[in-house]
Design a protein around this motif. Sequence first.
Motif, PDB file in Angstrom:
ATOM      1  N   LEU A 152       0.073  10.299  33.761  1.00 15.00           N
ATOM      2  CA  LEU A 152       1.328  11.025  33.923  1.00 15.00           C
ATOM      3  C   LEU A 152       2.031  10.590  35.202  1.00 15.00           C
ATOM      4  O   LEU A 152       3.262  10.426  35.232  1.00 15.00           O
ATOM      5  N   THR A 153       1.265  10.387  36.261  1.00 14.84           N
ATOM      6  CA  THR A 153       1.838   9.895  37.519  1.00 14.84           C
ATOM      7  C   THR A 153       2.467   8.519  37.313  1.00 14.84           C
ATOM      8  O   THR A 153       3.568   8.238  37.817  1.00 14.84           O
ATOM      9  N   GLU A 154       1.801   7.650  36.559  1.00 15.29           N
ATOM     10  CA  GLU A 154       2.341   6.321  36.271  1.00 15.29           C
ATOM     11  C   GLU A 154       3.617   6.419  35.436  1.00 15.29           C
ATOM     12  O   GLU A 154       4.580   5.664  35.670  1.00 15.29           O
ATOM     13  N   LEU A 155       3.644   7.329  34.479  1.00 15.46           N
ATOM     14  CA  LEU A 155       4.848   7.516  33.657  1.00 15.46           C
ATOM     15  C   LEU A 155       6.022   7.944  34.525  1.00 15.46           C
ATOM     16  O   LEU A 155       7.139   7.400  34.402  1.00 15.46           O
ATOM     17  N   TYR A 156       5.801   8.920  35.403  1.00 11.47           N
ATOM     18  CA  TYR A 156       6.875   9.385  36.285  1.00 11.47           C
ATOM     19  C   TYR A 156       7.353   8.261  37.206  1.00 11.47           C
ATOM     20  O   TYR A 156       8.555   8.125  37.471  1.00 11.47           O
ATOM     21  N   ARG A 157       6.411   7.459  37.693  1.00 10.36           N
ATOM     22  CA  ARG A 157       6.801   6.347  38.551  1.00 10.36           C
ATOM     23  C   ARG A 157       7.638   5.329  37.774  1.00 10.36           C
ATOM     24  O   ARG A 157       8.690   4.886  38.252  1.00 10.36           O
ATOM     25  N   ASP A 158       7.211   4.961  36.574  1.00  7.34           N
ATOM     26  CA  ASP A 158       7.928   3.961  35.785  1.00  7.34           C
ATOM     27  C   ASP A 158       9.322   4.434  35.392  1.00  7.34           C
ATOM     28  O   ASP A 158      10.254   3.628  35.256  1.00  7.34           O
ATOM     29  N   GLN A 159       9.482   5.741  35.191  1.00  2.63           N
ATOM     30  CA  GLN A 159      10.771   6.286  34.779  1.00  2.63           C
ATOM     31  C   GLN A 159      11.622   6.749  35.961  1.00  2.63           C
ATOM     32  O   GLN A 159      12.726   7.255  35.757  1.00  2.63           O
ATOM     33  N   ALA A 160      11.122   6.583  37.185  1.00  2.68           N
ATOM     34  CA  ALA A 160      11.832   6.999  38.393  1.00  2.68           C
ATOM     35  C   ALA A 160      12.197   8.479  38.339  1.00  2.68           C
ATOM     36  O   ALA A 160      13.307   8.871  38.696  1.00  2.68           O
ATOM     37  N   TRP A 161      11.239   9.295  37.927  1.00  2.00           N
ATOM     38  CA  TRP A 161      11.454  10.734  37.832  1.00  2.00           C
ATOM     39  C   TRP A 161      10.964  11.486  39.075  1.00  2.00           C
ATOM     40  O   TRP A 161      11.074  12.706  39.129  1.00  2.00           O
TER      41      TRP A 161
END
Length: 360
Positions: A41-50
């Motif tokens: 989830l942390t990686e997803l937020y990082r990739d999406q700039a959230w």
Amino acid sequence: MASPSPPARRDRVADSSIAWRILLTARLPSPVDADHVRLRLTELYRDQAWGAPPSLLARASVGSAREQEESELLRDLGEVRGAPVVVGCIGDLLMLSADHADLDGLAILAALGTLVDGGAASSARGVGERADTGTFGGAAVRRLREAVLRPPAGVARGTTAPAVVSTGDIVVSVPVPHGPGTAPGTADLIVAAAAGVREHNERNGRAGRRVAIAVGVARERPGAVLRDRSALIRITDAETMERDEVTHRLREGATEPAPSASGALGGLAVGLALRALRRRLGSTLLVSHLGRVEAPGLTTSGALAFYPVSAGGTGLSLGAVTHGGVTVVTLRGRGRDWSRKTLASLLGTIVDHLDDVGPR
């Protein structure tokens, strides 16, 4: 990589009292590894700039009370505001909640694919950049006229009182097994939903005419940047239509216009009228089908369930997703208005009518 600004939120001007979250659940082959999910989830937020992700909502499995615990956690996830994606887990059940301003149904499925081994992808193609029915101002005036002269059918609430909850939604689901190539599609759901509403209403002493279905569709499949690419196709008098006519409307029908960037509702008077008549606006049901999903890491057929946003006049949404020879059909409604018994009865009637739709 910056996430683009989300598009204007359809119909939110008419009801700001709900959180506008879509929900997706996945039954994993083993208990959820919370640390692993938190990392992804942390990686997803990082990739999406959230920014920084919210905390994982986790509850321990509690034996005989497991179903109630799952329902309560899903309700909590549906009430979160602000965060693009929030994740919860209990036992082997992974739950995702997404703000519909940021993600549509296919995008939340793509988000799930980043969290589970093997990924997840749908066969749904999207409708592309199909023309709208006109301007948002014109559509607002048409909807007001409809609300006054030919309001869409409501849904009888039965004899059971709503759940005693001030916020949150009630959800029910039914797995529908089927053979290869016979999974119910969106047109089947719409025909069955219209027939089911009509039968349910007549059984409870209410008319079942003028069933209006708002169909949630995607413009296109998700790209590297996850966002809301959704649109609505609206079908009125659905109870009078055969499956072929509904299929034609889905393939050729214009989409509903989104609110303009100016945010105006066609004037203050129209805005006030929309708010005053919001119970008669919207549609009888919102229907959204995620299509046939391949998810190699989910080994149990029917491991997925999708719950569209509970918006519109009735606050009822019908969702579906096909996985491994099983289509899970769901119904979601606001807890302040609906009881679980009424929703389960209505959903059962709709599913019964899927058998009457014909070959697929």
